[in-house]
Enzyme design. Structure first.
Site, PDB file in Angstrom:
ATOM      1  N   ASN A 169     -14.434 -77.926  28.948  1.00 47.76           N
ATOM      2  CA  ASN A 169     -15.677 -77.462  29.578  1.00 47.76           C
ATOM      3  C   ASN A 169     -16.659 -76.851  28.576  1.00 47.76           C
ATOM      4  O   ASN A 169     -17.866 -76.895  28.781  1.00 47.76           O
ATOM      5  CB  ASN A 169     -15.389 -76.498  30.727  1.00 47.76           C
ATOM      6  CG  ASN A 169     -14.570 -75.292  30.313  1.00 47.76           C
ATOM      7  OD1 ASN A 169     -13.864 -75.303  29.298  1.00 47.76           O
ATOM      8  ND2 ASN A 169     -14.652 -74.236  31.101  1.00 47.76           N
ATOM      9  N   GLU A 267      -6.664 -67.285  26.718  1.00 46.72           N
ATOM     10  CA  GLU A 267      -7.803 -67.092  27.619  1.00 46.72           C
ATOM     11  C   GLU A 267      -7.595 -68.074  28.750  1.00 46.72           C
ATOM     12  O   GLU A 267      -7.828 -69.283  28.610  1.00 46.72           O
ATOM     13  CB  GLU A 267      -9.118 -67.327  26.868  1.00 46.72           C
ATOM     14  CG  GLU A 267     -10.333 -66.801  27.614  1.00 46.72           C
ATOM     15  CD  GLU A 267     -11.006 -67.857  28.464  1.00 46.72           C
ATOM     16  OE1 GLU A 267     -10.782 -67.841  29.699  1.00 46.72           O
ATOM     17  OE2 GLU A 267     -11.727 -68.690  27.906  1.00 46.72           O
ATOM     18  N   CYS A 301     -14.583 -70.805  33.622  1.00 50.75           N
ATOM     19  CA  CYS A 301     -13.638 -69.756  34.006  1.00 50.75           C
ATOM     20  C   CYS A 301     -14.352 -68.478  34.398  1.00 50.75           C
ATOM     21  O   CYS A 301     -13.787 -67.624  35.088  1.00 50.75           O
ATOM     22  CB  CYS A 301     -12.643 -69.494  32.880  1.00 50.75           C
ATOM     23  SG  CYS A 301     -13.423 -69.016  31.320  1.00 50.75           S
ATOM     24  N   GLU A 474     -11.167 -62.553  22.303  1.00 50.53           N
ATOM     25  CA  GLU A 474     -11.893 -63.395  21.359  1.00 50.53           C
ATOM     26  C   GLU A 474     -13.293 -62.826  21.189  1.00 50.53           C
ATOM     27  O   GLU A 474     -13.834 -62.203  22.098  1.00 50.53           O
ATOM     28  CB  GLU A 474     -11.952 -64.843  21.858  1.00 50.53           C
ATOM     29  CG  GLU A 474     -10.596 -65.499  21.927  1.00 50.53           C
ATOM     30  CD  GLU A 474     -10.653 -66.959  22.330  1.00 50.53           C
ATOM     31  OE1 GLU A 474      -9.713 -67.681  21.999  1.00 50.53           O
ATOM     32  OE2 GLU A 474     -11.658 -67.364  22.961  1.00 50.53           O
TER      33      GLU A 474
END
Length: 494
Positions: A169, A267, A301, A474
């Protein structure tokens, strides 16, 4: 598989720099096909058109990438920080210089609107720029000694080879967010992009090579995920694993990494609540709700999935939100619509199942609700109202342009329902009460909370979630430290 008769039909034409279109893996400074000539086809989700065949490497060839990265590690880790910074800076400059081609390449393999793709290239480049600067920061700190005649220091050192597994994505930004941090820390990298969007990663590898990154420092291995990644999970030379993707796959990687006790950055999935209180600025709440739900066609997400609205303004929100959603345009990414195609048929099927389940449970369909006539991978922007808590869409991550809306009566109820999930990535909160902002921000069990806005991410912030939305962060210094070991040194000079 060959498509020689269809080469002229591939949308991968008309680029300013055709050398960015790579179909081989990049290992040890060389572009490599599979020894068996095995490939996989990549298609345009908007049209179904064949884009090309990309090398599908074996487990042995994937292991060879670790060998290349391990050989390159001592020199890269030992390089002056200023040299690593210089090369990362050059990579950043090349990414921006090829922004148009990189964005167009992303559109044809991923489907997102071209304006969003350009925004992602800027976002991807920002991580390389940020970590180019951070690479020069000191990595030694002094400690006030509690022992006589002792001098104490804490060093930060690169862990070794870092394995990066990235999703479809955000095929450029997720790679640079991980790779730039690892490279700045002094690690060498083996990366595996999604088989649905390999071209963006390979183009970044081409630019990394042009930037002068030494052979073996940055490697990209294409192919079947299970085949490519499995050797990395069991190889003790791979000291860190960073993965962005579903919670289900994250659990598997977590378990498979236990044997070599890797450093993990995961993640994973999200199921973001969007809370609207009666005192919210309704114009802004509706505007931000559209952004939070429908960016990247809902395939994010961070996308808001559950819209919980206080009952006194529930009717107004539903009406105004539905008007805005019903006006969203749908089409191929190069036409720059609001909503592009979904990635695959599985995503369409899941949306159909979630909508049908919600309606059967008593929800009302306010707009959309079915496949769009633009093509088999397009879905109408959809709003469901009065969605009961037991409907699957209120529990399962929704990766598409479907919004589920429900009312609440008290702050306690809203927070309880927002937290009643295994996920904890991001929550959105709209209210003008400063006390409620503080209470809710504290109470929401999420790694990130967006108050009266949607955009919160960027290179300087620690991105990540709580609960089963992941481990580690991150971005920011935290993202770089994820690839570094802490060493304490105590010296007696006497």
């Amino acid at each position: 598989m060959t498509h020689s008769a269809d080469v002229a039909k591939s949308p991968l034409t008309g680029f300013d720099d055709n050398r960015l279109i790579r179909q081989f893996s990049y290992i040890g400074g060389r572009w490599m096909a599979s020894a068996t000539s095995r490939t996989f086809a990549v298609t345009d989700p908007a049209t179904g058109a064949w884009l090309g065949d990309v090398a599908s490497l074996s487990a042995q060839e994937s292991a060879a990438a670790v060998e290349a990265a391990a050989r390159a590690f001592p020199a890269w880790a030992g390089a002056l920080p200023q040299e690593r910074s210089r090369l990362l800076r050059r990579w950043f400059e090349l990414i921006l210089a090829h922004r148009r081609d990189l964005a167009r390449l992303m559109v044809v393999e991923q489907g997102k609107p071209i304006s969003e793709a350009k925004g992602e290239i800027d976002y991807a480049a920002s991580f390389v720029e940020y970590y180019a600067e951070q690479a020069k920061r000191p990595d030694i700190t002094g400690v006030t000694s509690h022992l006589p005649d002792a001098e104490m220091e804490v060093w930060l050192e690169p862990v070794g080879v870092a394995a990066l597994v990235t999703p479809w994505n955000f095929p450029s930004a997720m790679l640079t967010r991980k790779a730039a941090a690892a490279l700045a820390a002094g690690c060498t990298v083996v990366a595996h992009p999604s088989h649905e969007t390999p071209y963006s990663a390979l183009a970044l590898a081409e630019l990394a090579e042009r930037a002068g990154l030494p052979a073996g420092v940055f490697n990209v291995v294409t192919g079947d995920a299970a085949t490519v990644v499995e050797p990395w999970l069991v190889d003790p030379r791979v000291r860190a694993l960073s993965f962005t993707g579903s919670t289900e796959i994250g659990r598997l990687l977590y378990a498979r990494s236990a044997g070599t006790v890797k450093r993990l950055v995961l993640e994973l999935g999200g199921h973001a609540p969007f809370l609207v209180f009666a005192d919210a600025d309704m114009d802004k709440a509706v505007d931000e709700a559209v952004k939070a739900k429908f960016a990247t066609s809902g395939q994010d997400c961070l996308a808001a999935n559950r819209f919980l609205v206080e009952r006194p303004v529930y009717g107004e929100f539903c009406r105004r939100f539905t008007e805005r959603v019903g006006a969203l345009t749908v089409g191929a990414g190069l036409d720059d619509p609001d909503i592009g195609p979904l990635m695959n048929a599985r995503a369409i099927a899941k949306l159909e199942e979630q909508v049908a389940d919600a309606l059967q449970a008593g929800a009302r369909l306010l707009t959309g609700g079915r496949r769009h006539d633009k093509g088999p991978l397009f879905f109408e922007p959809t709003v469901l109202a009065d969605v009961p808590p037991g409907a699957s869409i209120m529990w399962e991550e929704t990766f598409g342009p479907v919004a589920a809306v429900a009312p609440f009566d008290t702050e306690e109820e809203a927070l309880q329902r927002a937290n009643d999930t295994e996920y904890g990535l991001v929550a959105y909160l709209h209210t003008s009460d400063p006390r409620r902002i503080y209470r809710a921000s504290r109470a929401l069990q999420y790694g990130m909370v967006a108050v009266n806005r949607t955009k919160v991410t960027g290179a300087p912030i620690p991105f990540g979630g709580m609960k089963q939305s992941g481990i580690g962060r991150e971005g920011a210094l935290h993202g770089m430290h994820a690839f570094m070991d802490m060493k304490y040194v105590c010296r007696d000079w006497a």
